[in-house]
Design a protein around this motif. Structure first.
Motif, short mmCIF file in Angstrom:
data_model
loop_
_atom_site.label_atom_id
_atom_site.label_comp_id
_atom_site.label_asym_id
_atom_site.label_seq_id
_atom_site.Cartn_x
_atom_site.Cartn_y
_atom_site.Cartn_z
N THR A 238 1.01 -1.12 -0.09
CA THR A 238 0.07 -0.06 0.04
C THR A 238 0.84 1.24 0.12
OG1 THR A 238 -1.72 -0.98 1.33
CG2 THR A 238 -1.78 1.41 1.32
N ILE A 239 0.58 2.34 -0.78
CA ILE A 239 1.31 3.56 -0.86
C ILE A 239 0.62 4.31 0.40
CG2 ILE A 239 2.02 5.48 -2.05
CD1 ILE A 239 1.51 3.84 -4.49
N ALA B 126 5.35 10.71 1.31
CA ALA B 126 5.98 12.11 0.97
C ALA B 126 7.25 12.07 2.06
CB ALA B 126 4.83 13.03 1.61
N GLN B 127 7.30 11.49 2.91
CA GLN B 127 8.50 11.61 3.71
C GLN B 127 9.65 11.04 3.15
OE1 GLN B 127 9.07 13.15 6.88
NE2 GLN B 127 11.14 12.89 6.04
N ALA C 146 15.02 12.57 0.49
CA ALA C 146 15.72 12.74 -0.59
C ALA C 146 15.98 14.19 -0.97
CB ALA C 146 14.98 12.10 -2.15
N ILE C 147 15.08 15.14 -0.82
CA ILE C 147 15.22 16.53 -0.79
C ILE C 147 16.40 17.02 0.05
CG2 ILE C 147 14.13 18.53 -0.64
CD1 ILE C 147 11.65 17.42 -1.85
N SER D 144 -3.11 11.50 -2.89
CA SER D 144 -2.12 11.64 -4.25
C SER D 144 -1.82 12.90 -4.13
CB SER D 144 -3.04 11.30 -5.22
OG SER D 144 -3.41 10.05 -5.30
N GLU D 145 -2.49 14.10 -3.87
CA GLU D 145 -2.11 15.36 -3.65
C GLU D 145 -1.07 15.74 -2.63
OE1 GLU D 145 -1.80 19.44 -4.84
OE2 GLU D 145 -2.70 17.54 -5.72
N GLN D 146 -1.01 15.07 -1.42
CA GLN D 146 0.25 15.12 -0.45
C GLN D 146 1.23 14.51 -1.19
OE1 GLN D 146 -0.32 12.96 2.81
NE2 GLN D 146 1.41 13.63 3.87
N ILE D 147 1.44 13.58 -1.74
CA ILE D 147 2.52 12.85 -2.44
C ILE D 147 3.19 13.94 -3.65
CG2 ILE D 147 3.42 11.20 -3.70
CD1 ILE D 147 1.56 9.40 -2.42
N LEU D 148 2.01 14.51 -4.28
CA LEU D 148 2.48 15.38 -5.50
C LEU D 148 3.15 16.73 -4.98
CD1 LEU D 148 2.36 15.84 -8.41
CD2 LEU D 148 0.20 16.93 -8.38
#
Length: 594
Positions: free
Chosen positions: A323-324, A330-331, A336-337, A359-363
């Protein structure tokens, strides 16, 4: 009382043995089975594809214990590593009897051909190909090797591609069930089986569209491998089914022989003293800690439906299903950032969709990475549809396999109204509430009222518009153009490239090359996985739903009760406790990707 205490003690011991002793034993055995493995100096890797394949490896060590744990990403990274390993001389592939996921087949095919280009022979063996699922894609994997063998008398039934859906509309009408759904738009057909008794024109068009593209990709690839024209290959396949001997005469395979014969043939090609070596054993030995320094490309993996929250280890810990979780995903991107060594990110996506807010949180994290100058390249697996495309839409570049199923830019939602059906059996559902009637709109007793449907439809329109806008901005397409090609329709990667929804047809390593180019990186660049691998003790804690202290106590009890293999778990507990005293928490090392 004495007997009661004896019985209670027996029950406790039994529970400890079952809940802890068995998992500890299995984990210890799994760990010991790979420890000390030494790759032979003349190794022929034995890759068995007759098991369920995931796109990405699970980060839970208990999942491997369910049996047959192998991922596409593990296969392609291990083959890439084996190309430069002088101990590995050749590859033997055992093909499944049914269909493989088309994009997974594309990815594995490319990896086989890359391995073969390094001068190492590849032999594929089949015990039969049957018309289940995407068997044409399985055949295309087999043709990628130097030779394709079949067992004598085996069935060769690669005659096309078919899909079957079950429609419930007439059943629902008979029993008074009402499927009350909204779709945006006519190609968003996931709920069509509840609304209709047959394919709508749009549903039929969409299904035949992607199926035709997948079929053409697989047959064209097999034709090129067999040095035939696509028309000749298609004609020969569709004239089947055949037995192996007839397939040989038509030059659809290279040889008829038993598995043992194939093994001896590939060992002879590998040279004197060569030995068969299990692919998964080699994959485990090929992994190592990420000790590199300098510029890196981060690899962030995402597989499964997209939901809000974090991966707290819920659900069945022995399941291979993924599951994503939006917080976790996002973390990983934010890590990576923040990593100064990371110059670009490759996000591997294999998802049929999910929550729009998740999806918007990840985007948002993808946009942040781009804003700080770190390109994000998406590598699409079998699926990157609906929410899977939402999180990909604003990446710096998108790379998809020709058979990836993507797009599905649309939304659906609704409910089943069961009041009438239940009333027929003497069950009455009543509803009361305060405030707007919309508060109870999703109750199961009745259909939407006209006012509720209008409000719900308006909300759906807003979600759809948000999706379209994200795609228009990310793909630099006019909004009107996106609305024209969206409507919930699924496209293959090859079709999506022509529409401007993806940039390039290719696999994971093509995405890596694209990331290198966008980040102006030269030469070999290490890949740094941002995924975390649970330790066995953490997996046990999640599996049992108890505190770390309880796990330690029960693991110790298992040792006292006579399981010497529990000692390794106790040693690990001590190590984790030491790390916790030094750093404040147990440290989870990233799983490297080679």
């Amino acid at each position: 009382m004495k007997q009661f205490l004896i019985t209670a003690a027996g029950v406790f011991v039994g529970l400890v043995l079952f809940l802890v002793g068995v998992p500890v034993l299995l984990i210890s055995m799994a760990a010991s089975s790979s420890s000390g493995e030494v790759t032979p100096d003349q190794a022929v890797l034995n890759l068995d594809l007759r098991q369920n394949l995931t796109d990405q490896a699970s980060n839970n060590p208990l999942a491997a214990l369910r049996g047959g744990s192998l991922s596409v990403m593990t296969i392609i990274s291990t083959l890439r590593h084996a190309e430069t390993d002088d101990r590995v001389k050749a590859l033997l592939i055992r093909l499944p009897e049914g269909g493989m996921e088309p994009a997974a087949a594309d990815e594995i095919r490319a990896a086989i051909k890359h391995f073969k280009a390094a001068g190492k022979p590849v032999l594929a063996h089949s015990q039969g190909l049957y018309p289940s699922g995407m068997v044409t894609s399985t055949y295309a994997v087999g043709t990628a090797g130097d030779e394709l063998w079949m067992q004598p008398g085996a069935s060769f039934q690669v005659t096309g591609l078919a899909n079957e859906d079950i429609f419930f509309k007439r059943l629902f009408d008979k029993y008074g069930v009402k499927a009350d759904y909204e779709q945006r738009y006519e190609f968003k057909n996931a709920v069509n089986p509840y609304l209709h008794d047959n394919y709508t024109d749009a549903h039929r068009e969409a299904e035949l569209g992607w199926m035709g593209s997948v079929y053409k990709t697989a047959t064209s690839a097999a034709a090129a491998d067999r040095k035939q024209t696509p028309d000749a290959m298609t004609k020969a396949l569709e004239a089947g089914p055949y037995l192996a001997e007839a397939a040989l005469k038509l030059h659809l395979i290279d040889k008829v022989g038993q598995v043992k014969d194939a093994e001896e043939a590939i060992l002879a090609k590998a040279g004197t003293d060569s030995q068969l070596y299990d692919f998964q054993d080699y994959a485990r030995s090929a992994r190592g800690p990420d000790t590199g320094v300098g510029p890196a490309i981060a690899v962030v993996e995402a597989e499964g439906p997209i939901v809000t929250g974090n991966d707290g280890g819920g659900g069945n810990p022995f399941s291979g299903e993924s599951t994503i979780y939006s917080d976790t995903m996002a973390q990983a991107l934010y890590s990576a950032i923040e990593d100064q060594d990371v110059k670009a990110i490759v996000m591997r996506v294999n998802s049929p969709g999910g929550s729009d807010t998740a999806s918007e949180q990840i985007l948002a994290a993808v946009r942040t990475a781009k804003a700080v100058g770190k390109p994000v390249v998406v590598s699409m697996g079998t699926y990157a549809a609906s929410g899977g495309y939402w999180i990909s839409s604003q990446a710096s570049a998108i790379v998809a396999q020709p058979s990836t199923l993507t797009g599905s830019i649309g939304v659906f939602g609704g409910k089943f109204a069961l009041g009438e059906a239940l009333a027929r059996y003497g069950v009455d559902v009543r509803q009361i509430g305060v405030g707007s009637s919309y508060a109870g709109a999703f109750g199961m007793s009745r259909e939407f009222s006209p006012k509720e449907r209008a409000a719900f439809a308006g909300w759906m329109d807003q979600i759809y518009s948000n999706f379209v806008l994200r795609v228009a901005e990310g793909r630099k397409l006019p909004e009107a153009r996106v609305r024209d090609i969206a409507k919930g329709r699924v496209w293959t990667g090859e079709q999506a490239q022509k529409l401007g929804l993806v940039d390039q047809v290719g696999g994971f390593y093509d995405a890596v090359d694209k990331a290198k180019t966008l980040a102006n990186l030269k030469g070999d660049v290490r890949l740094k996985s941002m995924s975390t691998q649970m330790s066995p003790i953490q997996a046990l804690k999640h599996a049992m739903g108890v505190s770390a202290t309880s796990v330690r106590t029960l693991a110790a009890a298992a040792w006292v009760l006579g399981d010497p293999r529990a000692q390794s778990i106790l040693d690990q507990i001590a190590d984790e406790r030491l790390r916790g005293q030094v750093g404040g928490a147990a440290v989870l090392a990233p799983r490297p990707v080679h």
